[in-house]
Write an enzyme that holds these catalytic residues in place. Sequence first.
Site, PDB file in Angstrom:
ATOM      1  N   ASN A 132      31.349  27.224  41.997  1.00 50.70           N
ATOM      2  CA  ASN A 132      30.760  28.044  40.951  1.00 50.70           C
ATOM      3  C   ASN A 132      30.517  27.202  39.693  1.00 50.70           C
ATOM      4  O   ASN A 132      30.290  26.007  39.791  1.00 50.70           O
ATOM      5  CB  ASN A 132      31.627  29.274  40.667  1.00 50.70           C
ATOM      6  N   ARG A 133      30.612  27.812  38.518  1.00 52.39           N
ATOM      7  CA  ARG A 133      30.138  27.151  37.294  1.00 52.39           C
ATOM      8  C   ARG A 133      31.248  26.906  36.283  1.00 52.39           C
ATOM      9  O   ARG A 133      32.190  27.694  36.170  1.00 52.39           O
ATOM     10  CB  ARG A 133      29.027  27.995  36.666  1.00 52.39           C
ATOM     11  N   GLU A 152      31.329  34.426  48.958  1.00 53.88           N
ATOM     12  CA  GLU A 152      32.120  33.213  48.764  1.00 53.88           C
ATOM     13  C   GLU A 152      33.514  33.509  48.192  1.00 53.88           C
ATOM     14  O   GLU A 152      33.654  33.702  46.981  1.00 53.88           O
ATOM     15  CB  GLU A 152      31.379  32.279  47.796  1.00 53.88           C
ATOM     16  N   HIS A 179      30.322  28.424  51.205  1.00 52.49           N
ATOM     17  CA  HIS A 179      29.069  28.958  50.655  1.00 52.49           C
ATOM     18  C   HIS A 179      28.128  29.368  51.793  1.00 52.49           C
ATOM     19  O   HIS A 179      26.993  28.917  51.861  1.00 52.49           O
ATOM     20  CB  HIS A 179      28.418  27.902  49.766  1.00 52.49           C
ATOM     21  N   TYR A 194      25.615  31.777  53.998  1.00 54.86           N
ATOM     22  CA  TYR A 194      24.644  32.862  53.845  1.00 54.86           C
ATOM     23  C   TYR A 194      24.618  33.670  55.138  1.00 54.86           C
ATOM     24  O   TYR A 194      24.529  33.104  56.230  1.00 54.86           O
ATOM     25  CB  TYR A 194      23.242  32.313  53.576  1.00 54.86           C
ATOM     26  N   ASP A 254      24.410  38.027  41.453  1.00 57.70           N
ATOM     27  CA  ASP A 254      24.986  36.679  41.521  1.00 57.70           C
ATOM     28  C   ASP A 254      26.229  36.685  40.630  1.00 57.70           C
ATOM     29  O   ASP A 254      26.279  36.040  39.588  1.00 57.70           O
ATOM     30  CB  ASP A 254      23.976  35.629  41.061  1.00 57.70           C
ATOM     31  N   GLN A 280      32.464  35.644  45.035  1.00 55.04           N
ATOM     32  CA  GLN A 280      31.143  35.489  44.441  1.00 55.04           C
ATOM     33  C   GLN A 280      30.126  36.015  45.441  1.00 55.04           C
ATOM     34  O   GLN A 280      30.135  35.637  46.615  1.00 55.04           O
ATOM     35  CB  GLN A 280      30.851  34.023  44.119  1.00 55.04           C
ATOM     36  N   HIS A 313      29.198  23.868  41.232  1.00 57.68           N
ATOM     37  CA  HIS A 313      29.802  23.438  42.503  1.00 57.68           C
ATOM     38  C   HIS A 313      30.303  21.996  42.462  1.00 57.68           C
ATOM     39  O   HIS A 313      30.131  21.228  43.413  1.00 57.68           O
ATOM     40  CB  HIS A 313      28.822  23.633  43.655  1.00 57.68           C
TER      41      HIS A 313
END
Length: 336
Positions: A79-80, A301, A177, A179, A237, A272, A106
């Site tokens: 993440n950030r 996530e 991560h 999908y 998000d 997330q 990330h």
Amino acid sequence: MAETRAISNFGQAPDGSDVQRIELANGHASAALLTYGATLQEYRIAGVDHSLALGGATLAPYLTPSMRYFGAIVGRVANRIGSGRATLDGRTLEFDRNENGITTLHGGGSGSGHCNWTLEEAEESFCRMSLVMPDGENGFPGNLKISATYRLDEEGALDLELEAQTDAPTFCNLAHHGYWNLDGSADLSNHRLQIFADRYLEIDGDKIPLEEPHSVSGTRFDYTAPAPVVTTGNVLDHNFCLTGKRGDFREVAVLSAGGVKLVISTTEIGLQVYDGNHLAIPGELTLSGRPYGRNAGVALEPQAWPDAPNHDTWPSIVLRPGETYRQHSRFHASTA
């Protein structure tokens, strides 16, 4: 190394090392993993004619921005981190600002999702990969040793154990991560999601949390009962603050579509969720041969909360010498 169902060469990583593809099988399920990014390329169950996990047909798309994190283990901080800066033990650290020159995403430009991991063990139903992230890389202190063990259990669930150790105080928050698209359709229109969380984190324009967690009640983020993943005009998000105690393994989310159900369990405190709003990948690059367009898959996530180093009251992601970071997550798909 015991012989697994199949190990094959999948191309060369940017550093010239060989990327391996490992096939696993157990129960009614099969999976394929790549050493590049410790990536889940595909996950299949009996009775469903497509992979439930989105992936690339070759290595090439994983090296581009469009599929950079698909199925990978991202870190050393998933993440950030706001402004690419945080304080650790009184020392201000500056990290690689690899997202719009503002935030660290990330783990930076050479995070774990961009590395070719070492395959340590592989058998019919499991494999273990390792990675050493050097001291100072992307601004993070400490040599960080990471292992990722993927296993298909007797129920066909994909079980993931992550561990990490460091030789100097550092930050560590790893995440898978992946999908997901359960019905094989072009988008998530028929997908419904339930998350066992009564709070979420609001974000600013850089997707950094604004303040303390907010109640999901009465908001677009109320997934306490099954609700559509995608809603008009709202991009998802965000981090959901999961109920339960960190370290306790429990069910945290259920995704369903087309008679398929995916149950996610984890020891983590955050999930997330990204609805794939910006996906735009041509069919020649994808595992299915069909384009991955807007909302083609949802990323779910398990992880700690984003920007945790800049919020003193939030659960810490500091890892110190002598400690072991551990995460246990499980993705169990079945037909109704």
